[in-house]
Design an enzyme around this catalytic site. Structure first.
Site, PDB file in Angstrom:
ATOM      1  CB  SER A 183      -0.901  -0.003   1.251  1.00  0.00           C
ATOM      2  OG  SER A 183      -2.258   0.098   0.910  1.00  0.00           O
ATOM      3  N   GLY A 240     -10.034  -3.207  -9.303  1.00  0.00           N
ATOM      4  CA  GLY A 240      -9.712  -1.790  -9.123  1.00  0.00           C
ATOM      5  C   GLY A 240     -10.034  -1.000 -10.379  1.00  0.00           C
ATOM      6  NE  ARG A 241     -11.790   3.521 -11.879  1.00  0.00           N
ATOM      7  CZ  ARG A 241     -12.761   3.271 -11.034  1.00  0.00           C
ATOM      8  NH1 ARG A 241     -12.985   2.007 -10.650  1.00  0.00           N
ATOM      9  NH2 ARG A 241     -13.518   4.243 -10.548  1.00  0.00           N
ATOM     10  CD  GLU A 270     -14.174  -0.989 -17.520  1.00  0.00           C
ATOM     11  OE1 GLU A 270     -15.175  -0.271 -17.285  1.00  0.00           O
ATOM     12  OE2 GLU A 270     -13.524  -1.553 -16.624  1.00  0.00           O
ATOM     13  CG  HIS A 288     -16.419  -1.650 -14.067  1.00  0.00           C
ATOM     14  ND1 HIS A 288     -15.609  -0.650 -14.546  1.00  0.00           N
ATOM     15  CD2 HIS A 288     -16.472  -1.460 -12.711  1.00  0.00           C
ATOM     16  CE1 HIS A 288     -15.196   0.112 -13.554  1.00  0.00           C
ATOM     17  NE2 HIS A 288     -15.712  -0.356 -12.422  1.00  0.00           N
ATOM     18  CB  ALA A 290     -16.893  -5.810  -8.393  1.00  0.00           C
TER      19      ALA A 290
END
Length: 324
Positions: A183, A240-241, A270, A288, A290
């Site tokens: 992180s 995430g992305r 996307e 996408h 979630a």
């Protein structure tokens, strides 16, 4: 208040493909203004009439909030986002202008964590691939199907131990996995092993779950070197992305067999997905979603309305983004 003219005005800023599902609840507290979507001329005409009264903007989904939009809103004080990720917002520009910014906070965390674990189990145990095998009528012809791998005992590396990553860790500990993470900073409140970089984390793990924010620093952080460090049995899950992973390299690594599989809910371009992935049984693809459950929308509604009410009442915001 005697009528809608007395309610604070908020500007709803959205792309054509995105809508705000709880407008009626917002109407109870605010006057809603909608940025025209048809042409720049109508946008400028609209803002020339209303910009001076707009102190709050609600950015729906990934709708860009950039200097061009902010220049048109001289009275703006806060940007309220309906997403957990805020890579569509120019945070540097917001900081320079002294704007407040909020995100969806924890509204999606539990649902995204559930979905992350679902993708991981699907890849490891070949659930979707086995489903296709049965539906194609291949069971009577071929009998057995390749075995999947157990989740318990896996060493899972979490890339981004924020609210979503922490919920993922909690769930996987219950399955008997060991957790490590990387992180921006070491989390003093947790006991999981911390790695300074994602390469070293990958080298120590069987699985990477990617759920950090997309920034200039994290773009393509999951690259060929990281995939090679993870190894031929390794699995990558991305909620995430899309651009956190070098997608072209991911495709090639899967085709070469350099990693064991992947579960993806997000992509670089996307809604376009690399067609090479469609034929791979060790790949689970999702569109996408979630974050998307009725329960998460209810929680999001509470966060957005709560942030707006707090702002107009000069109270602490529920989910502020630190712009320092």
């Amino acid at each position: 208040m005697s009528g809608t003219q007395d309610l604070p005005a908020i500007l709803i800023h959205r792309l054509p493909a995105f809508n705000l599902l709880f407008k009626s609840k917002l109407h109870n507290h605010f006057t809603l203004l909608y940025l025209p979507l048809d042409s720049p001329d109508s946008t400028h005409s609209f803002l020339s009439r209303h910009a001076a009264s707009v102190r709050a903007l609600v950015a729906v989904g990934p709708t860009p909030v950039n200097s061009q939009i902010l220049d048109l809103l001289p009275a703006l004080e806060i940007v309220v986002c309906s997403s957990a990720g805020i890579d569509h917002v120019d945070l540097s520009e917001c900081r320079q202008r002294g704007l407040l910014v909020t995100s969806a906070g924890n509204a999606f965390s539990e649902d995204v964590a559930d979905y992350s674990v679902a993708l991981l189990i699907d890849v490891l145990r070949r659930v979707s691939a086995g489903n296709r095998f049965v539906r194609a009528g291949l069971w009577p012809q071929h009998g057995s199907y390749p075995l999947g791998s157990k989740l318990g005992g896996k060493r899972v590396g979490i890339v981004g131990l924020g609210s979503i990553g922490s919920e993922v860790a909690k769930r996987l500990v219950a399955f008997g996995c060991s957790i490590a993470y990387t992180s921006r900073k070491k989390k003093l409140a947790v006991s999981y092993p911390f790695f300074e970089n994602v390469h070293d984390l990958a080298a120590d793990c069987n699985v990477l779950i990617v759920c950090c924010a997309l920034t200039d620093q994290t773009r393509h952080m999951i690259n060929k070197d990281v995939m090679m460090a993870l190894g031929k049995e390794g699995v990558i899950v991305n909620v995430g992305r899309g651009a956190l992973i070098d997608e072209n390299e991911l495709v090639q690594s899967l085709l070469r067999g350099d990693i064991g599989g992947t579960g993806l809910d997000v992509y670089e371009n996307e809604p376009h997905v690399p067609e090479e992935l469609f034929k791979l049984d060790n790949v689970v693809l999702s569109r996408h979603v979630a974050v998307l459950t009725p329960e998460s929308f209810e929680a999001l509604q509470d966060v957005i309305i709560g942030n707006l009410l707090a702002f107009f009442s000069n109270k602490p915001l529920l989910s502020p983004i630190q712009l320092d």
